[in-house]
Design a protein around this motif. Structure first.
Motif, PDB file in Angstrom:
ATOM      1  N   ILE A   1       0.854  -1.184   0.000  1.00 33.54           N
ATOM      2  CA  ILE A   1       0.000   0.000   0.000  1.00 33.54           C
ATOM      3  C   ILE A   1       0.890   1.234   0.000  1.00 33.54           C
ATOM      4  O   ILE A   1       2.034   1.192   0.441  1.00 33.54           O
ATOM      5  CB  ILE A   1      -1.011   0.043   1.174  1.00 33.54           C
ATOM      6  N   THR A   2       0.354   2.326  -0.491  1.00 31.29           N
ATOM      7  CA  THR A   2       1.132   3.550  -0.634  1.00 31.29           C
ATOM      8  C   THR A   2       1.318   4.264   0.704  1.00 31.29           C
ATOM      9  O   THR A   2       0.593   4.015   1.671  1.00 31.29           O
ATOM     10  CB  THR A   2       0.438   4.508  -1.607  1.00 31.29           C
TER      11      THR A   2
ATOM     12  N   SER B   1       5.971   2.344   8.630  1.00 31.71           N
ATOM     13  CA  SER B   1       7.348   2.847   8.667  1.00 31.71           C
ATOM     14  C   SER B   1       8.088   2.680   7.346  1.00 31.71           C
ATOM     15  O   SER B   1       8.996   3.454   7.052  1.00 31.71           O
ATOM     16  CB  SER B   1       8.127   2.171   9.797  1.00 31.71           C
ATOM     17  N   ALA B   2       7.723   1.693   6.546  1.00 32.99           N
ATOM     18  CA  ALA B   2       8.445   1.433   5.293  1.00 32.99           C
ATOM     19  C   ALA B   2       7.499   0.884   4.229  1.00 32.99           C
ATOM     20  O   ALA B   2       7.672  -0.236   3.751  1.00 32.99           O
ATOM     21  CB  ALA B   2       9.589   0.464   5.551  1.00 32.99           C
ATOM     22  N   PRO B   3       6.469   1.663   3.828  1.00 32.28           N
ATOM     23  CA  PRO B   3       5.461   1.120   2.910  1.00 32.28           C
ATOM     24  C   PRO B   3       6.017   0.676   1.557  1.00 32.28           C
ATOM     25  O   PRO B   3       5.463  -0.228   0.935  1.00 32.28           O
ATOM     26  CB  PRO B   3       4.451   2.255   2.750  1.00 32.28           C
ATOM     27  N   PHE B   4       7.126   1.286   1.111  1.00 27.24           N
ATOM     28  CA  PHE B   4       7.685   0.933  -0.193  1.00 27.24           C
ATOM     29  C   PHE B   4       8.887  -0.010  -0.087  1.00 27.24           C
ATOM     30  O   PHE B   4       9.440  -0.419  -1.093  1.00 27.24           O
ATOM     31  CB  PHE B   4       8.097   2.196  -0.958  1.00 27.24           C
ATOM     32  N   GLU B   5       9.295  -0.348   1.147  1.00 28.39           N
ATOM     33  CA  GLU B   5      10.454  -1.232   1.304  1.00 28.39           C
ATOM     34  C   GLU B   5      10.028  -2.487   2.070  1.00 28.39           C
ATOM     35  O   GLU B   5       9.403  -3.363   1.515  1.00 28.39           O
ATOM     36  CB  GLU B   5      11.597  -0.504   2.041  1.00 28.39           C
ATOM     37  N   GLY B   6      10.351  -2.554   3.359  1.00 27.99           N
ATOM     38  CA  GLY B   6      10.056  -3.738   4.161  1.00 27.99           C
ATOM     39  C   GLY B   6       8.584  -3.963   4.421  1.00 27.99           C
ATOM     40  O   GLY B   6       8.184  -5.038   4.842  1.00 27.99           O
ATOM     41  N   GLY B   7       7.747  -2.960   4.149  1.00 24.41           N
ATOM     42  CA  GLY B   7       6.315  -3.069   4.403  1.00 24.41           C
ATOM     43  C   GLY B   7       5.494  -3.584   3.229  1.00 24.41           C
ATOM     44  O   GLY B   7       4.275  -3.467   3.229  1.00 24.41           O
ATOM     45  N   TRP B   8       6.172  -4.160   2.222  1.00 26.89           N
ATOM     46  CA  TRP B   8       5.423  -4.759   1.109  1.00 26.89           C
ATOM     47  C   TRP B   8       4.529  -5.873   1.643  1.00 26.89           C
ATOM     48  O   TRP B   8       4.772  -6.416   2.709  1.00 26.89           O
ATOM     49  CB  TRP B   8       6.371  -5.254   0.011  1.00 26.89           C
ATOM     50  N   LEU B   9       3.475  -6.209   0.885  1.00 28.19           N
ATOM     51  CA  LEU B   9       2.480  -7.157   1.385  1.00 28.19           C
ATOM     52  C   LEU B   9       2.584  -8.553   0.775  1.00 28.19           C
ATOM     53  O   LEU B   9       2.626  -9.533   1.487  1.00 28.19           O
ATOM     54  CB  LEU B   9       1.079  -6.599   1.170  1.00 28.19           C
ATOM     55  N   PHE B  10       2.591  -8.636  -0.550  1.00 28.89           N
ATOM     56  CA  PHE B  10       2.682  -9.952  -1.190  1.00 28.89           C
ATOM     57  C   PHE B  10       3.271  -9.842  -2.585  1.00 28.89           C
ATOM     58  O   PHE B  10       3.368  -8.755  -3.144  1.00 28.89           O
ATOM     59  CB  PHE B  10       1.319 -10.662  -1.223  1.00 28.89           C
ATOM     60  N   LYS B  11       3.658 -11.015  -3.108  1.00 27.65           N
ATOM     61  CA  LYS B  11       4.161 -11.105  -4.478  1.00 27.65           C
ATOM     62  C   LYS B  11       3.182 -11.956  -5.267  1.00 27.65           C
ATOM     63  O   LYS B  11       2.665 -12.954  -4.757  1.00 27.65           O
ATOM     64  CB  LYS B  11       5.564 -11.705  -4.510  1.00 27.65           C
TER      65      LYS B  11
END
Length: 125
Positions: free
Chosen positions: A28-29, A93-103
């Motif tokens: 999520i953004t 804290s890191a929506p575009f890095e470590g906070g990704w959800l799924f592939k």
């Protein structure tokens, strides 16, 4: 707030990476993470599940509300981010890095995904 140029965005505030070997990463953004407030629980689709673009595939619960998670593309879930399940605050804290959800192994991608500039304009509106 800056949206990485290499990503594409849905109007439901998910981001999608470019595909590597047919697999894209979804999260999520920052805009959505800020609107949600502190995320305390994440429910994600299971690996092996099929998701359909525009349909609900999970939810994010924050101290303010519960929000549905929508699939930005159609495909098969190949991996979920267990770190986010264990520590939902990563979404904030890191929506575009470590906070990704799924592939997801993408089988169909809707035409209405936005560029970073289009998404920035959409959220400013």
């Amino acid at each position: 707030m800056s949206n990485p140029q290499q990503l594409r965005y849905s109007k439901e505030h998910e981001w999608l990476s470019g595909a590597e070997n047919g697999v894209s990463t979804v999260g999520i953004t920052e805009h959505a993470a800020n609107a949600l407030g502190d995320v305390v629980f994440v429910q994600l689709p299971e690996a092996g599940a099929t998701v359909t673009a525009g349909e609900t595939c999970g939810e994010l619960e924050s101290t303010k509300s519960v929000s549905e998670l929508y699939a930005p593309v159609t495909g098969e879930i190949v991996e979920v981010n267990q770190d986010v399940v264990d520590d939902p605050a990563l979404v904030n804290s890191a929506p575009f890095e470590g906070g990704w959800l799924f592939k997801v192994r993408v089988t169909d991608e809707p035409e209405e995904l936005l560029s970073a500039d289009e998404y920035t304009a959409y959220t400013a509106g």
